[in-house]
Write a protein that holds these residues in place. Sequence first.
Motif, PDB file in Angstrom:
ATOM      1  N   CYS A  90       0.617  -1.335  -0.311  1.00  0.00           N
ATOM      2  CA  CYS A  90      -0.179   0.051  -0.155  1.00  0.00           C
ATOM      3  C   CYS A  90       0.567   0.952  -0.282  1.00  0.00           C
ATOM      4  O   CYS A  90       0.771   2.399  -0.757  1.00  0.00           O
ATOM      5  N   VAL A  91       1.959   1.575   0.918  1.00  0.00           N
ATOM      6  CA  VAL A  91       2.835   2.279   1.209  1.00  0.00           C
ATOM      7  C   VAL A  91       3.524   2.859  -0.656  1.00  0.00           C
ATOM      8  O   VAL A  91       3.462   3.868  -0.697  1.00  0.00           O
ATOM      9  N   ALA A  92       3.806   1.571  -1.502  1.00  0.00           N
ATOM     10  CA  ALA A  92       4.349   1.793  -2.770  1.00  0.00           C
ATOM     11  C   ALA A  92       3.381   2.314  -3.528  1.00  0.00           C
ATOM     12  O   ALA A  92       3.868   3.111  -3.649  1.00  0.00           O
ATOM     13  N   SER A  93       2.105   1.762  -3.388  1.00  0.00           N
ATOM     14  CA  SER A  93       1.074   2.284  -4.220  1.00  0.00           C
ATOM     15  C   SER A  93       0.870   3.900  -4.201  1.00  0.00           C
ATOM     16  O   SER A  93       0.832   4.262  -4.954  1.00  0.00           O
ATOM     17  N   VAL A  94       0.609   4.453  -3.112  1.00  0.00           N
ATOM     18  CA  VAL A  94       0.887   5.696  -2.951  1.00  0.00           C
ATOM     19  C   VAL A  94       1.746   6.561  -3.529  1.00  0.00           C
ATOM     20  O   VAL A  94       1.075   7.675  -3.584  1.00  0.00           O
ATOM     21  N   THR A  95       2.988   6.086  -3.028  1.00  0.00           N
ATOM     22  CA  THR A  95       4.157   6.516  -3.154  1.00  0.00           C
ATOM     23  C   THR A  95       4.382   6.908  -4.574  1.00  0.00           C
ATOM     24  O   THR A  95       4.970   7.424  -5.440  1.00  0.00           O
ATOM     25  N   GLU A  96       3.770   5.735  -5.439  1.00  0.00           N
ATOM     26  CA  GLU A  96       4.729   5.596  -6.589  1.00  0.00           C
ATOM     27  C   GLU A  96       3.476   6.243  -7.931  1.00  0.00           C
ATOM     28  O   GLU A  96       3.080   7.561  -8.108  1.00  0.00           O
ATOM     29  N   GLU A  97       1.947   6.170  -7.073  1.00  0.00           N
ATOM     30  CA  GLU A  97       1.167   7.233  -7.551  1.00  0.00           C
ATOM     31  C   GLU A  97       1.447   9.175  -7.025  1.00  0.00           C
ATOM     32  O   GLU A  97       1.212  10.015  -7.978  1.00  0.00           O
TER      33      GLU A  97
END
Lengths: 70, 70
Positions: free
Chosen positions: B19-26
Motif C-alpha cells: 500500500c505504501v508503495a502504491s501511494v508513493t508511486e502515484e
Amino acid sequence: MNEKQTSELTVAGMTCGHCVASVTEELQEISGVNDVQVDLATGRVRFTAAQPVSDAEVQAAVEGAGYQLA
Amino acid sequence: MNEKQTSELTVAGMTCGHCVASVTEELQEISGVNDVQVDLATGRVRFTAAQPVSDAEVQAAVEGAGYQLA
C-alpha cells in the motif's frame, strides 16, 4: 485421464488485496499450479495442480511473496 | 533560487508495504513531486515539490492508488 490435485494451506500476514495478489502470483509460478484462490480474511489458500507440488515449493513461493505459512 | 514546497496529508486504509508503495508511486507521478515519505502506522504522508501541487492532484493520486484522504 486428466487428474488434478487440490491443495490447501494457510498463509499468515496478508492484510490487503496487494498481499493476495503477491501470494497468488508466486503460487501460479509453480509448474502445474492453477486456479489459486485466496481468502484474505482467513488466510486460507486453495489451488489445483496438474502435477504433484511439494510442500517445499509451496513454502518457497509463500516466503518469496514475503509471507509465512501459518 | 530553488525553492521547494513541503506538503503533508494523511491517507486512510494503508495496511502494508504494498500500500505504501502504491501511494508513493502515484504521488511521484505528479509533476514536480519528489521525496515522498509515507508512515504506514499513522498514514501520514509528506512530500516535497519543485512546483505548486493542487489538492485535487493529490487527492486524485491517492484515490488512483485505491485509498482515501483521511
